[in-house]
Design a protein around this motif. Structure first.
Motif, mmCIF file in Angstrom:
data_model
loop_
_atom_site.group_PDB
_atom_site.id
_atom_site.type_symbol
_atom_site.label_atom_id
_atom_site.label_comp_id
_atom_site.label_asym_id
_atom_site.label_seq_id
_atom_site.Cartn_x
_atom_site.Cartn_y
_atom_site.Cartn_z
ATOM 1 N N LEU A 79 14.656 44.185 53.823
ATOM 2 C CA LEU A 79 14.854 45.527 53.272
ATOM 3 C C LEU A 79 15.393 46.470 54.341
ATOM 4 C CD1 LEU A 79 14.474 47.658 51.035
ATOM 5 C CD2 LEU A 79 12.114 47.960 51.854
ATOM 6 N N GLY A 80 14.802 46.428 55.538
ATOM 7 C CA GLY A 80 15.281 47.282 56.628
ATOM 8 C C GLY A 80 16.723 46.971 56.996
ATOM 9 N N LEU A 109 16.677 55.001 59.274
ATOM 10 C CA LEU A 109 15.479 54.652 58.514
ATOM 11 C C LEU A 109 15.360 53.140 58.372
ATOM 12 C CD1 LEU A 109 13.053 55.511 56.791
ATOM 13 C CD2 LEU A 109 14.594 55.643 54.830
ATOM 14 N N GLY A 110 16.487 52.482 58.133
ATOM 15 C CA GLY A 110 16.478 51.024 58.061
ATOM 16 C C GLY A 110 16.010 50.391 59.356
ATOM 17 N N VAL A 111 16.482 50.918 60.476
ATOM 18 C CA VAL A 111 16.052 50.396 61.775
ATOM 19 C C VAL A 111 14.572 50.653 61.992
ATOM 20 C CG1 VAL A 111 16.379 50.559 64.281
ATOM 21 C CG2 VAL A 111 18.365 50.662 62.759
ATOM 22 N N ALA A 112 14.092 51.838 61.579
ATOM 23 C CA ALA A 112 12.670 52.155 61.717
ATOM 24 C C ALA A 112 11.799 51.184 60.923
ATOM 25 C CB ALA A 112 12.409 53.593 61.254
ATOM 26 N N ALA A 177 24.985 40.012 57.275
ATOM 27 C CA ALA A 177 24.929 38.572 57.535
ATOM 28 C C ALA A 177 23.555 38.157 58.051
ATOM 29 C CB ALA A 177 26.023 38.185 58.529
ATOM 30 N N THR A 178 22.945 39.010 58.877
ATOM 31 C CA THR A 178 21.599 38.716 59.383
ATOM 32 C C THR A 178 20.582 38.731 58.250
ATOM 33 O OG1 THR A 178 22.178 39.703 61.524
ATOM 34 C CG2 THR A 178 19.835 39.446 61.023
ATOM 35 N N ALA A 179 20.700 39.717 57.357
ATOM 36 C CA ALA A 179 19.802 39.758 56.193
ATOM 37 C C ALA A 179 19.951 38.493 55.356
ATOM 38 C CB ALA A 179 20.107 40.997 55.348
ATOM 39 N N LEU A 180 21.177 38.067 55.146
ATOM 40 C CA LEU A 180 21.428 36.842 54.376
ATOM 41 C C LEU A 180 20.817 35.634 55.071
ATOM 42 C CD1 LEU A 180 22.814 35.507 51.955
ATOM 43 C CD2 LEU A 180 24.889 35.307 53.361
#
Length: 388
Positions: A79-80, A109-112, A177-180
């Motif tokens: 999600l982040g 916010l995503g990084v947090a 790509a990392t999320a995938l």
């Protein structure tokens, strides 16, 4: 063989997640002049863009950590990553200052959300190699700081007009790509969610020690980056601003690679924090007392030491806390640490303004690193074996 393959996959995912923590954020400074020219940014607007990451990390880390026991660490991290990528891509389409600032806030916010997850994954996936696994994602983080500075894409995304827009938006692609990668690997690296148990005990002195320890590292890094240009200009060496900034940041990489070898041995040794702090302080003192080009070498010494301290500090939650407590301690560290860093930067600026002495804008960051060293020396072996 299967275990070895899974461990290598774990390390690869942690490294790319580390890159995603910083690459989207550090994509802005190299193209800021072009952004400012097109959108008409004021000095206040630039200040907002520069301050949003630390502000969001300080404010949003604790709320974000509450997701981890509810939906699980891997879904929280994904999600982040997705929020990070959406915000990064949206910056490439921003048509005004407010839109750019809103997209930047979403990205941060995503990084947090991501930050408290990684120590939990390190603890779960590499319980016997906590120092090494932390060094892996810290190396990714530092690489993520450097790549956007040395490689500025300009035409990879013609849809958003090329130029600075493509240079910002293109960094959404590796984050996606990392999320995938985490989604596709989830069945092999599954980590079940755990029910929340109680609240963080803010009266536990270890929470504040750990938070201020990380705060000292953050303040020392961000503060020196922020005030080096003013220091060299005030001392009559404006032409050394760029070499000094490059030296400060590039020197982090060899330290990070060295920590891949040493972190497992050093993370539980309090003296390592003291030595790292002493080296950083020596670098800052060198900046102050050594004139001209040699001060660039002193900046490199400070950057090298701070990268080693960052690796040690980020490993503390995984070593100090048990299981589900790791994300909460991590979030508390980020909240305290980034809040402290923002406060120290403001204090250093006020000291310079009030005194007219540039040295008072640099010297406080030697003191913040000394604080890291002193707090690290309190992390005796028995502290790591007591339940958090």
């Amino acid at each position: 063989m299967h275990r070895s393959r899974d461990f290598m996959l774990t390390l690869a995912l942690l490294w790319f997640a580390g890159v995603a923590l910083r690459a989207t954020i550090l994509a802005l400074p190299p193209v800021l002049p072009a952004v400012s020219s097109e959108l008409g940014l004021s000095a206040a607007d630039i200040g907002v863009l520069a301050g949003l990451p630390s502000l969001l990390f300080a404010v949003a880390s604790l709320p974000a950590a509450t997701l981890i026991p509810r939906i699980g660490p891997v879904p929280t991290l994904v999600l982040g990553l997705l929020v990070n990528a959406i915000g990064a891509a949206a910056r490439g389409f921003a048509q005004g200052t407010v839109a750019l600032e809103a997209a930047t806030a979403l990205m941060c916010l995503g990084v947090a959300v991501m930050q408290p997850v990684l120590p939990a994954l390190v603890r779960a996936w590499a319980p016997r190699r906590i120092g090494f696994a932390t060094a892996v994602y810290t190396n990714g983080l530092l690489v993520g700081e450097v790549i956007p500075i040395v490689w500025i894409p300009g035409s990879e995304l013609p849809l958003v007009g090329g130029g600075w827009r493509a240079a910002l938006a293109v960094w959404a692609l590796p984050v996606l790509a990392t999320a995938l990668g985490f989604v596709l690997s989830g069945r092999h690296l599954a980590l079940p969610s755990t029910p929340p148990r109680g609240r963080l005990n803010w009266r536990d002195g270890r929470v504040w020690r750990a938070g201020l320890l990380l705060g000292g590292v953050n303040a020392s890094y961000f503060g020196l980056n922020g005030f080096l240009p003013g220091w060299f200009s005030a001392t009559g060496w404006p032409e050394l601003v760029q070499p000094a900034l490059i030296a400060l940041n590039i020197a982090q990489l060899p330290a990070s690679f060295l920590m891949l070898v040493l972190a497992d041995r050093l993370v539980r040794r309090p003296m390592a924090y003291g030595i790292g702090s002493a080296v950083y302080v020596a670098g800052v003192v060198g900046l102050i007392v050594v004139p001209g080009p040699l001060a660039v070498a002193a900046a490199a010494v400070a950057g090298f030491a701070n990268a080693a301290l960052l690796t040690l500090a980020l490993a503390v939650p995984s070593v100090l806390a048990d299981g589900e407590e790791v994300p909460r301690l991590s979030a508390a560290m980020f909240s305290i640490g980034y809040g402290f860093a923002v406060g120290m930067a403001l204090l250093a600026g006020r000291l310079w303004d009030a005194s007219g002495m540039a040295v008072l804008a640099v010297l406080p960051f030697a003191l913040t690193s000394a604080l890291t060293g002193l707090l690290g020396l309190t992390l005796r072996p028995h502290v790591f074996t007591r339940r958090f």
